[in-house]
Design a protein around this motif. Structure first.
Motif, mmCIF file in Angstrom:
data_model
loop_
_atom_site.group_PDB
_atom_site.id
_atom_site.type_symbol
_atom_site.label_atom_id
_atom_site.label_comp_id
_atom_site.label_asym_id
_atom_site.label_seq_id
_atom_site.Cartn_x
_atom_site.Cartn_y
_atom_site.Cartn_z
ATOM 1 N N SER A 3 13.093 9.235 11.648
ATOM 2 C CA SER A 3 13.559 8.085 12.416
ATOM 3 C C SER A 3 14.865 7.618 11.803
ATOM 4 O O SER A 3 15.157 7.930 10.647
ATOM 5 C CB SER A 3 12.514 6.963 12.379
ATOM 6 O OG SER A 3 12.435 6.395 11.079
ATOM 7 N N ASP A 40 4.257 11.353 15.789
ATOM 8 C CA ASP A 40 5.558 10.774 16.126
ATOM 9 C C ASP A 40 5.687 9.415 15.448
ATOM 10 O O ASP A 40 4.682 8.744 15.189
ATOM 11 C CB ASP A 40 5.702 10.610 17.643
ATOM 12 C CG ASP A 40 7.124 10.236 18.060
ATOM 13 O OD1 ASP A 40 8.070 10.562 17.312
ATOM 14 O OD2 ASP A 40 7.282 9.631 19.135
ATOM 15 N N THR A 42 8.628 5.850 15.393
ATOM 16 C CA THR A 42 9.807 5.252 15.993
ATOM 17 C C THR A 42 10.615 4.533 14.919
ATOM 18 O O THR A 42 10.356 4.666 13.730
ATOM 19 C CB THR A 42 9.425 4.276 17.122
ATOM 20 O OG1 THR A 42 8.645 3.207 16.580
ATOM 21 C CG2 THR A 42 8.628 4.986 18.204
ATOM 22 N N GLN A 52 2.436 7.376 16.216
ATOM 23 C CA GLN A 52 1.528 8.049 17.139
ATOM 24 C C GLN A 52 0.522 8.901 16.379
ATOM 25 O O GLN A 52 0.891 9.772 15.593
ATOM 26 C CB GLN A 52 2.294 8.927 18.125
ATOM 27 C CG GLN A 52 1.415 9.551 19.207
ATOM 28 C CD GLN A 52 2.179 10.503 20.108
ATOM 29 O OE1 GLN A 52 2.996 11.289 19.625
ATOM 30 N NE2 GLN A 52 1.926 10.443 21.399
ATOM 31 N N TYR A 57 -0.036 5.359 20.422
ATOM 32 C CA TYR A 57 0.899 4.713 19.507
ATOM 33 C C TYR A 57 0.283 3.421 18.972
ATOM 34 O O TYR A 57 -0.244 2.610 19.729
ATOM 35 C CB TYR A 57 2.214 4.376 20.215
ATOM 36 C CG TYR A 57 3.120 5.563 20.400
ATOM 37 C CD1 TYR A 57 4.110 5.873 19.468
ATOM 38 C CD2 TYR A 57 2.992 6.385 21.519
ATOM 39 C CE1 TYR A 57 4.948 6.963 19.643
ATOM 40 C CE2 TYR A 57 3.829 7.479 21.699
ATOM 41 C CZ TYR A 57 4.808 7.767 20.756
ATOM 42 O OH TYR A 57 5.627 8.844 20.928
ATOM 43 N N TYR A 73 2.816 4.579 24.976
ATOM 44 C CA TYR A 73 4.141 4.586 24.359
ATOM 45 C C TYR A 73 4.363 3.212 23.750
ATOM 46 O O TYR A 73 3.911 2.193 24.300
ATOM 47 C CB TYR A 73 5.260 4.875 25.371
ATOM 48 C CG TYR A 73 6.631 4.700 24.752
ATOM 49 C CD1 TYR A 73 7.193 5.707 23.973
ATOM 50 C CD2 TYR A 73 7.329 3.497 24.892
ATOM 51 C CE1 TYR A 73 8.428 5.525 23.366
ATOM 52 C CE2 TYR A 73 8.562 3.311 24.290
ATOM 53 C CZ TYR A 73 9.099 4.328 23.525
ATOM 54 O OH TYR A 73 10.312 4.151 22.915
ATOM 55 N N GLY A 75 7.633 1.012 21.829
ATOM 56 C CA GLY A 75 9.020 0.994 21.389
ATOM 57 C C GLY A 75 9.223 0.220 20.105
ATOM 58 O O GLY A 75 8.269 -0.247 19.465
ATOM 59 N N SER A 76 10.487 0.069 19.722
ATOM 60 C CA SER A 76 10.860 -0.657 18.516
ATOM 61 C C SER A 76 11.174 -2.107 18.869
ATOM 62 O O SER A 76 11.577 -2.415 19.992
ATOM 63 C CB SER A 76 12.080 -0.009 17.862
ATOM 64 O OG SER A 76 11.822 1.353 17.577
ATOM 65 N N LYS A 113 16.536 4.640 19.892
ATOM 66 C CA LYS A 113 15.729 4.058 18.818
ATOM 67 C C LYS A 113 14.473 3.380 19.356
ATOM 68 O O LYS A 113 13.718 2.783 18.604
ATOM 69 C CB LYS A 113 16.560 3.041 18.031
ATOM 70 C CG LYS A 113 17.714 3.666 17.250
ATOM 71 C CD LYS A 113 18.488 2.592 16.489
ATOM 72 C CE LYS A 113 19.624 3.203 15.674
ATOM 73 N NZ LYS A 113 20.391 2.158 14.947
ATOM 74 N N GLY A 114 14.281 3.440 20.668
ATOM 75 C CA GLY A 114 13.123 2.791 21.270
ATOM 76 C C GLY A 114 13.332 1.315 21.542
ATOM 77 O O GLY A 114 12.387 0.591 21.850
#
Length: 244
Positions: A3, A40, A42, A52, A57, A73, A75-76, A113-114
């Motif tokens: 990341s 995964d 982020t 993940q 996630y 999913y 995000g950041s 970067k989400g």
């Protein structure tokens, strides 16, 4: 896998099959739990990172201990808000895992970067069209778009009117007319665009061509001034220089 480094100088990387946080010198700062198999990660923001495992996630802390969530999913965080997906529903949450509202969206645009929110604005889709919302999820302006690219920074984002791509700022003002066949949002003063024959870059100052469209594809310029471009032999990296 890795990341990006956050403002504190930490990044999550996969080393010897195990995810861990490193500092900018490559030194280990934190190693993930051994009882989970991470697939995964982020961008690490607001002391939280979306990780993940087990097909979902989860938001974890610096020691990869789960704090909340099980999303399709995640995000950041930016402005204390992150975009998450649960089934076919997208919505926003705060750093406690609480929904900001009852609003569901068909899509929420996030950058590499989400991150969804930049300068207090995010692009969401509802009713088949994209539009801007603020951090209270109130619509900004009246314009809608057939497609859009997430804001990468405080610089303009690319939006599509059904025929061509143009650029808007965080207040929804059209700062460059719809005239590009394809385009991506600005970062570090440049945006990738396509004229149909290839990809190049335009500059923010006057939206003129900075690099002719000679590539098969092109990514975004990072804050350090590098971008991936694809040629006949595969992907390569180009760098910005003074006087470009």
């Amino acid at each position: 896998d890795t990341s990006p480094f956050n403002v504190s100088g930490y990044a999550a990387v996969c080393k010897d099959g195990v995810y861990r946080f490193i500092d900018s010198t490559g030194r280990d700062k934190s190693i993930c739990r051994r009882d989970i198999e991470i697939t995964d990660v982020t961008f690490y923001t607001a002391d939280l990172i979306a990780v993940q495992y087990d097909g979902k996630y989860h938001y974890c802390d610096f020691s990869f201990e789960e704090k909340f969530g099980a999303y399709d999913y995640a995000g950041s965080f930016s402005d204390g808000i992150a975009a998450v997906k649960d089934g076919n529903r997208w919505y926003f949450i705060n750093t406690k895992g609480e929904r900001l509202s009852d609003n569901d969206y068909e899509d929420i645009k996030v950058d590499g970067k989400g991150i969804a929110f930049r300068d207090g604005s995010a692009l969401v889709r509802s009713g088949g069209v994209y539009y801007l919302v603020d951090t209270k999820e109130k619509k900004i302006g009246s314009d809608t778009y057939q497609d859009a690219d997430a804001f990468n920074s405080s610089q303009p984002a690319a939006v599509f009117n059904g025929e061509k791509w143009g650029f808007i700022d965080a207040e929804g003002k059209l700062v460059c007319d719809y005239r590009f066949r394809e385009a991506r949002s600005f970062s570090n003063g440049f945006a990738a665009y396509s004229d149909g024959s290839g990809w190049g870059f335009i500059r923010l100052e006057d939206f003129s061509t900075a690099i002719d469209p000679a590539f098969e594809d092109a990514g975004d310029f990072t804050s350090s001034g590098s971008a991936f471009v694809k040629g006949s032999s595969g992907w390569d990296v180009i760098y910005l220089y003074l006087g470009l």
